[in-house]
Design a protein around this motif. Sequence first.
Motif, PDB file in Angstrom:
ATOM      1  N   HIS A 179       0.830  -1.198   0.000  1.00 15.80           N
ATOM      2  CA  HIS A 179       0.000   0.000   0.000  1.00 15.80           C
ATOM      3  C   HIS A 179       0.872   1.259   0.000  1.00 15.80           C
ATOM      4  O   HIS A 179       0.550   2.260  -0.640  1.00 15.80           O
ATOM      5  CB  HIS A 179      -0.926  -0.012   1.211  1.00 15.80           C
ATOM      6  CG  HIS A 179      -1.942   1.082   1.215  1.00 15.80           C
ATOM      7  ND1 HIS A 179      -2.869   1.249   0.205  1.00 15.80           N
ATOM      8  CD2 HIS A 179      -2.177   2.091   2.099  1.00 15.80           C
ATOM      9  CE1 HIS A 179      -3.632   2.286   0.465  1.00 15.80           C
ATOM     10  NE2 HIS A 179      -3.233   2.824   1.605  1.00 15.80           N
ATOM     11  N   ASP A 180       1.997   1.224   0.705  1.00 17.90           N
ATOM     12  CA  ASP A 180       2.992   2.301   0.683  1.00 17.90           C
ATOM     13  C   ASP A 180       3.987   1.998  -0.435  1.00 17.90           C
ATOM     14  O   ASP A 180       4.582   0.913  -0.447  1.00 17.90           O
ATOM     15  CB  ASP A 180       3.710   2.362   2.029  1.00 17.90           C
ATOM     16  CG  ASP A 180       4.750   3.463   2.104  1.00 17.90           C
ATOM     17  OD1 ASP A 180       5.083   4.042   1.059  1.00 17.90           O
ATOM     18  OD2 ASP A 180       5.246   3.737   3.208  1.00 17.90           O
ATOM     19  N   PRO A 181       4.208   2.901  -1.400  1.00 19.21           N
ATOM     20  CA  PRO A 181       5.111   2.609  -2.526  1.00 19.21           C
ATOM     21  C   PRO A 181       6.532   2.225  -2.122  1.00 19.21           C
ATOM     22  O   PRO A 181       7.216   1.517  -2.854  1.00 19.21           O
ATOM     23  CB  PRO A 181       5.094   3.911  -3.335  1.00 19.21           C
ATOM     24  CG  PRO A 181       3.797   4.550  -3.010  1.00 19.21           C
ATOM     25  CD  PRO A 181       3.528   4.202  -1.563  1.00 19.21           C
ATOM     26  N   PRO A 238      13.158   8.445  -2.156  1.00 16.63           N
ATOM     27  CA  PRO A 238      12.692   9.737  -2.670  1.00 16.63           C
ATOM     28  C   PRO A 238      13.756  10.557  -3.368  1.00 16.63           C
ATOM     29  O   PRO A 238      13.429  11.379  -4.236  1.00 16.63           O
ATOM     30  CB  PRO A 238      12.174  10.445  -1.418  1.00 16.63           C
ATOM     31  CG  PRO A 238      12.862   9.788  -0.273  1.00 16.63           C
ATOM     32  CD  PRO A 238      13.034   8.353  -0.689  1.00 16.63           C
ATOM     33  N   SER A 298       3.659  13.110  -7.368  1.00 14.74           N
ATOM     34  CA  SER A 298       2.380  12.930  -6.670  1.00 14.74           C
ATOM     35  C   SER A 298       2.265  11.483  -6.202  1.00 14.74           C
ATOM     36  O   SER A 298       3.025  10.604  -6.632  1.00 14.74           O
ATOM     37  CB  SER A 298       1.221  13.249  -7.612  1.00 14.74           C
ATOM     38  OG  SER A 298       1.134  12.272  -8.639  1.00 14.74           O
ATOM     39  N   ARG A 299       1.294  11.245  -5.309  1.00 12.15           N
ATOM     40  CA  ARG A 299       1.080   9.871  -4.812  1.00 12.15           C
ATOM     41  C   ARG A 299       0.762   8.921  -5.962  1.00 12.15           C
ATOM     42  O   ARG A 299       1.248   7.790  -6.004  1.00 12.15           O
ATOM     43  CB  ARG A 299      -0.059   9.885  -3.785  1.00 12.15           C
ATOM     44  CG  ARG A 299      -0.444   8.507  -3.233  1.00 12.15           C
ATOM     45  CD  ARG A 299       0.642   7.921  -2.360  1.00 12.15           C
ATOM     46  NE  ARG A 299       0.180   6.743  -1.649  1.00 12.15           N
ATOM     47  CZ  ARG A 299       0.076   5.521  -2.179  1.00 12.15           C
ATOM     48  NH1 ARG A 299       0.408   5.319  -3.436  1.00 12.15           N
ATOM     49  NH2 ARG A 299      -0.341   4.502  -1.442  1.00 12.15           N
ATOM     50  N   GLY A 300      -0.025   9.380  -6.915  1.00  5.58           N
ATOM     51  CA  GLY A 300      -0.379   8.528  -8.037  1.00  5.58           C
ATOM     52  C   GLY A 300       0.815   8.203  -8.924  1.00  5.58           C
ATOM     53  O   GLY A 300       0.971   7.065  -9.390  1.00  5.58           O
ATOM     54  N   ALA A 358       3.980   8.180  -7.933  1.00  7.70           N
ATOM     55  CA  ALA A 358       4.836   7.278  -7.168  1.00  7.70           C
ATOM     56  C   ALA A 358       4.299   5.849  -7.236  1.00  7.70           C
ATOM     57  O   ALA A 358       5.069   4.875  -7.305  1.00  7.70           O
ATOM     58  CB  ALA A 358       4.927   7.746  -5.714  1.00  7.70           C
ATOM     59  N   GLN A 359       2.965   5.719  -7.232  1.00  8.11           N
ATOM     60  CA  GLN A 359       2.357   4.394  -7.341  1.00  8.11           C
ATOM     61  C   GLN A 359       2.724   3.740  -8.673  1.00  8.11           C
ATOM     62  O   GLN A 359       2.972   2.527  -8.743  1.00  8.11           O
ATOM     63  CB  GLN A 359       0.834   4.523  -7.214  1.00  8.11           C
ATOM     64  CG  GLN A 359       0.086   3.207  -7.141  1.00  8.11           C
ATOM     65  CD  GLN A 359       0.069   2.627  -5.737  1.00  8.11           C
ATOM     66  OE1 GLN A 359       0.913   2.964  -4.897  1.00  8.11           O
ATOM     67  NE2 GLN A 359      -0.866   1.751  -5.487  1.00  8.11           N
ATOM     68  N   THR A 361      -5.293   2.941  -5.368  1.00  8.61           N
ATOM     69  CA  THR A 361      -5.295   4.115  -4.498  1.00  8.61           C
ATOM     70  C   THR A 361      -4.533   5.267  -5.139  1.00  8.61           C
ATOM     71  O   THR A 361      -3.429   5.094  -5.650  1.00  8.61           O
ATOM     72  CB  THR A 361      -4.642   3.764  -3.141  1.00  8.61           C
ATOM     73  OG1 THR A 361      -5.406   2.744  -2.515  1.00  8.61           O
ATOM     74  CG2 THR A 361      -4.580   4.984  -2.229  1.00  8.61           C
ATOM     75  N   ALA A 362      -5.125   6.458  -5.133  1.00 13.07           N
ATOM     76  CA  ALA A 362      -4.514   7.714  -5.592  1.00 13.07           C
ATOM     77  C   ALA A 362      -4.353   7.810  -7.100  1.00 13.07           C
ATOM     78  O   ALA A 362      -3.827   8.811  -7.596  1.00 13.07           O
ATOM     79  CB  ALA A 362      -3.149   7.927  -4.925  1.00 13.07           C
TER      80      ALA A 362
END
Length: 244
Positions: A92-94, A98, A145-147, A149-150, A172-173
Amino acid sequence: MNSTASQASILPVELRGVTCRFGRKAVLRGVEMELRAGEIVGLLGQNGAGKTTLFTILVGLRQGDAGARLFGGVERREVELEIRARLAWLAHDPQLYPLLSARENVELFVDLAGSTRPSGAPTPRAVLERLGLADVIDRPVGTFSRGMAQRVALARALALEPELLILDEPFTALDRAGRELLADLLRAEAARGAAVLLSSHDLDVVAELVDRALLLDAGVIALEVQRERGQTTDEFRRRLSASL
């Protein structure tokens, strides 16, 4: 698949009577599951139902208290490196670095795989471009963005052409275009012979994408709904809604 002739497939993957406790709380209470080549399976259940625990047992990051885990019909108390290299888990967390770029994140993962990487696997650049990240391939993922990174995390998961792909809430995202792209990619992975297991709270996504849906409830697989031949997405969604 790109496995060498000396390697038997790790599929099907099975859990037989798997239990797991945290203190006095029984999270899994005799889970029975089989994941077969070329199919997409959706795992449903409320928050706290034990889906992530089940995933971590499947990939070998946690051991159950009882029961058996089988790859290709062989029970494995431990998930050795040669098996881990042929499965991928998208948490769930990529869990990306970073300060590294999207390309560097995937290249690092591929380099760590070493000789276990299939000879015909796509290059990091190719898999990132496949996910629509060509324009940002050399940007630090900490700026994403979160998306986005996903998508990088998904590229990392696909880089070794895994036989088993496990995804924890992968939509998600993601925006609509991202969700459609991911769905197409997962269909392509199943078409090449991979087994795909994903969790999602979005019943519309599950109804459109999966071949089977499993409900994890009270620590067991309480329900299985199989998509019937010729069944439309709306018909399958109604069956799922009526069963849950």
